[in-house]
Scaffold this motif. Sequence first.
Motif, PDB file in Angstrom:
ATOM      1  N   ASP A 288       7.261   9.302  -5.947  1.00  0.00           N
ATOM      2  CA  ASP A 288       7.304   7.836  -6.086  1.00  0.00           C
ATOM      3  C   ASP A 288       6.026   7.168  -5.550  1.00  0.00           C
ATOM      4  OD1 ASP A 288       8.313   8.850  -3.658  1.00  0.00           O
ATOM      5  OD2 ASP A 288       9.280   6.968  -3.145  1.00  0.00           O
ATOM      6  N   HIS A 289       5.132   7.976  -5.001  1.00  0.00           N
ATOM      7  CA  HIS A 289       3.863   7.428  -4.471  1.00  0.00           C
ATOM      8  C   HIS A 289       2.660   7.848  -5.314  1.00  0.00           C
ATOM      9  CE1 HIS A 289       5.716   5.987  -0.656  1.00  0.00           C
ATOM     10  NE2 HIS A 289       6.650   6.812  -1.114  1.00  0.00           N
TER      11      HIS A 289
ATOM     12  N   ASP B  21       6.054   5.904   3.968  1.00  0.00           N
ATOM     13  CA  ASP B  21       7.473   6.159   4.249  1.00  0.00           C
ATOM     14  C   ASP B  21       7.719   6.530   5.714  1.00  0.00           C
ATOM     15  OD1 ASP B  21       7.891   5.604   1.629  1.00  0.00           O
ATOM     16  OD2 ASP B  21       8.612   7.591   1.052  1.00  0.00           O
TER      17      ASP B  21
ATOM     18  N   HIS C 239       9.365   1.294   0.940  1.00  0.00           N
ATOM     19  CA  HIS C 239      10.777   1.094   0.584  1.00  0.00           C
ATOM     20  C   HIS C 239      11.349   0.024   1.513  1.00  0.00           C
ATOM     21  CE1 HIS C 239      10.633   4.680  -1.915  1.00  0.00           C
ATOM     22  NE2 HIS C 239       9.968   5.262  -0.933  1.00  0.00           N
TER      23      HIS C 239
END
Length: 247
Positions: A73-74, A187, A229
């Motif tokens: 997701d990065h 994160d 997030h």
Amino acid sequence: MKIAKGLEMLEIHGSMFGNPGVFHPTLIWDDSEVVLVDTGLPGQLELIREAVEKAGVSFDSISKIIITHQDMDHIGSLSAIVRNSIRDVEVFSHEVEKPYIQGDLTPIKMTPQRIAQQEIMLNKLPEEKRNEITKIFSNLSAKVDITVEDGQLLPFCGGIEVIFTPGHTPGHISLYLKKHKTLITGDALNVIEGKLCGPNPQFTNNMEEAVASLKKLSKYDIETVICYHGGLYSDNANNRIKELFSV
Ligand SMILES: [Zn+2]
């Protein structure tokens, strides 16, 4: 969302393993450089282009991309951004993450179990969609041009300090912008229901290391935290971070 002049937290909507969510890449710029931190999921090039333009910055002016860590997701749209940019974009990461981002090693969280799970989901899709996703996923790796290390001050946009915060992945970095008293956490931290929280145990490779990394953040004067997030947190961040590593 505009945080300050030359600093924008982007909002990219997507779905990971069937769970919808919002990701927050950060855009930092001045007259000479435009720096993007993290790049969303595979297939999100157009969403990122749109979000960058919405912030009042030309997508084609992105000159540097800093990747906080190797998770899908990065790094998802990294190669697409680099390939579709009209200029040479320099890509930065910690040395430990580099082989995973470049596709020389399988990302640590892509366990055989997760790969099997993805295949099951993929097989449920209509053929056309399946082919489209397979094509995107076969073209994900991108070259890391410059590796960075703990304490390094990147001389762009008023200075971007690299903080090595391993744990979520072995080469995870966070970034501190002194000019804006802002921490970009990747994160290493999350915002859940408005509250600043530590790394998510479900997705963290080494929890002990991840919590120990939070201690390093205490030497910075932090007013604003941008979590990939959960987004923005600005309620006495230094104190809250201290609570998180003191437990
Ligand atoms: Zn993530």
